[in-house]
Design an enzyme around this catalytic site. Structure first.
Site, short mmCIF file in Angstrom:
data_model
loop_
_atom_site.label_atom_id
_atom_site.label_comp_id
_atom_site.label_asym_id
_atom_site.label_seq_id
_atom_site.Cartn_x
_atom_site.Cartn_y
_atom_site.Cartn_z
N CYS A 51 40.04 -25.04 5.47
CA CYS A 51 40.74 -24.21 4.47
C CYS A 51 40.75 -22.74 4.89
O CYS A 51 39.75 -22.22 5.37
CB CYS A 51 40.05 -24.38 3.12
SG CYS A 51 40.88 -23.49 1.80
N CYS A 55 35.88 -18.53 0.68
CA CYS A 55 34.90 -18.72 -0.40
C CYS A 55 33.49 -18.91 0.21
O CYS A 55 33.27 -19.84 0.99
CB CYS A 55 35.28 -19.93 -1.23
SG CYS A 55 37.01 -19.90 -1.76
N CYS A 58 31.59 -22.30 0.14
CA CYS A 58 32.30 -23.56 0.40
C CYS A 58 32.16 -24.06 1.84
O CYS A 58 32.52 -23.38 2.79
CB CYS A 58 33.77 -23.42 0.05
SG CYS A 58 34.65 -24.99 0.18
N CYS A 95 39.52 -37.45 -10.31
CA CYS A 95 39.84 -36.09 -9.87
C CYS A 95 40.00 -36.10 -8.35
O CYS A 95 39.20 -36.69 -7.64
CB CYS A 95 38.70 -35.13 -10.22
SG CYS A 95 38.15 -35.26 -11.92
N CYS A 127 43.26 -35.74 -12.52
CA CYS A 127 43.07 -34.30 -12.33
C CYS A 127 43.23 -33.96 -10.85
O CYS A 127 42.80 -34.72 -9.99
CB CYS A 127 41.69 -33.88 -12.82
SG CYS A 127 41.42 -32.09 -12.69
N CYS A 187 41.50 -27.16 -16.43
CA CYS A 187 40.09 -27.39 -16.14
C CYS A 187 39.63 -26.17 -15.38
O CYS A 187 40.09 -25.91 -14.26
CB CYS A 187 39.93 -28.65 -15.30
SG CYS A 187 38.25 -28.89 -14.69
N ARG A 259 31.64 -29.85 -18.46
CA ARG A 259 31.24 -30.83 -17.44
C ARG A 259 30.08 -30.31 -16.61
O ARG A 259 30.17 -29.26 -15.98
CB ARG A 259 32.43 -31.17 -16.54
CG ARG A 259 32.13 -32.24 -15.49
CD ARG A 259 33.38 -32.79 -14.82
NE ARG A 259 34.28 -33.35 -15.80
CZ ARG A 259 35.48 -32.86 -16.10
NH1 ARG A 259 35.93 -31.81 -15.46
NH2 ARG A 259 36.22 -33.41 -17.05
#
Ligand code: SAM
Ligand code: DTB
Ligand code: SF4
Length: 318
Positions: A51, A55, A58, A95, A127, A187, A259
């Site tokens: 990616c 972040c 991550c 998800c 999701c 979400c 969650r």
């Protein structure tokens, strides 16, 4: 239902004596969710690693040495086979994640739409989390029957620049507004344990609670400190901090699904039970999250039985 909580008020809740906080959260929770029902959501990484975003938490960022790049993207049929297996194991929501900065049009997006349609045909909630999107992509996802789009704020506006530099807080809010405009449930939550202060935690919750309507689902993650990320040395989150975060989210957003997300694998059964008591009404269910581990299915079934909470049953197909 309030949308005008101040950060100071929220911080005062986070700082309450734990017994008082739990009492308040339970009062709210028992009214909103009589019977302590819990949604089981299974998670699958469809496109893993490589990616462009940076972040700091991550393991899928190409800026981090933990990047798990080079994984082929999963195709529609194997994804739907996983969804069927999740349903058989008792999951209510499926998800799917893509390690993308944003959704681009073309074959992978068409495949995403087929996955959404297939999951909905199984009678499960669907999701997707795949980064930023355009209005027309949001409209097409809505048309395919997508229940919910996950896009987290991750942390407070004040702490954000220390975690991500390649996309702004403002861009995140714009993505969320697009999701709403398309009529898809939102979400949206965050992560604790990234070096933020208590005020930062309150500030993240303030942004979430000021949304009108509140996000339909709010994932609360504890950082999984992965080797090779800039946050690899962060000390583990104290489970009682997660309990506090869940309890305050519950008080602020009585009807949202809160969650209990990443970070359960290393938590004791008792810590997780306290989170359920504090108002968590959903967990990720299945052996893996995206790239890291999660408790196994038997352990979670035991956890729910011991806590006396009831999983949601499958929905009638849409
Ligand atoms: N690329 C898309 C995006 O960022 O919106 C979707 C996938 S991304 C992995 C989804 C969310 O997972 C992130 O927003 C973050 O909140 C959470 N996450 C990722 N790595 C994590 C970690 N190591 N610990 C806790 N939560 C994490
Ligand atoms: C969310 O808030 N947490 C999930 C889901 N939304 C996509 C992801 C957690 C990822 C944890 C790290 C990993 O497994 O890669
Ligand atoms: Fe990419 Fe999402 Fe990971 Fe950020 S959290 S690096 S956007 S996959």
């Amino acid at each position: 239902m309030r949308h005008d909580w101040s950060t100071a008020e929220i911080q005062a809740l986070l700082e309450l004596p734990l017994m008082d906080l739990l009492w308040q959260a339970q009062e709210v929770h028992r009214q909103a969710n009589p019977g302590y029902r819990v949604q089981l959501a299974s998670l699958l990484s469809v496109k893993t690693g490589g990616c462009e975003e940076d972040c700091a938490y991550c393991p899928q960022s190409m800026h981090n040495s933990s990047d798990v790049a080079g994984q082929p993207e999963l195709e529609v049929e194997p994804v739907l086979a996983r969804a069927r297996a999740a349903k058989e194991a008792g999951a209510h929501r499926f998800c799917m994640g893509w390690a993308w900065r944003d959704i681009r049009d073309g074959a992978p997006f068409e495949a995403m739409l087929s996955m959404v349609r297939g999951v909905r045909e199984l009678g499960m909630e669907a999701c997707v989390t795949a980064g930023m999107l355009t209005d027309s992509q949001a409209a097409r996802l809505a048309e395919a029957g997508l229940t919910s789009y996950n896009h987290n704020l991750d942390t407070s506006p004040e702490h954000y620049d220390r975690i991500i530099t390649t996309r702004t807080y403002e861009e995140r809010l714009e993505t969320l507004a697009r999701v709403r405009k398309a009529g898809i449930s939102m979400c949206c939550g965050g992560i604790i344990g990234m070096g933020e202060s208590l005020t930062d935690r309150a500030s993240l919750l303030q942004v979430l609670a000021s949304m009108n309507p509140h996000p339909e689902s709010v994932p609360i993650n504890a950082l999984v400190a992965v080797e090779g990320t800039p946050l690899e040395e962060q000390p583990a989150v104290d489970p009682l901090d997660l309990v506090r975060m869940v309890a305050v989210a519950r008080i602020l957003m009585p009807h949202s699904r809160v969650r209990l997300s990443a970070g359960r694998e290393t938590m004791s059964r008792e810590g997780q039970v306290l989170c359920l008591l504090a108002g968590a009404d959903s967990i990720f269910y299945g052996e893996t999250l995206l790239t890291t581990g999660n408790p196994d299915v038997e352990a979670d079934q035991q956890l729910m039985a011991l806590a006396g909470v009831t999983p949601w049953q499958e929905q009638v197909p849409a």
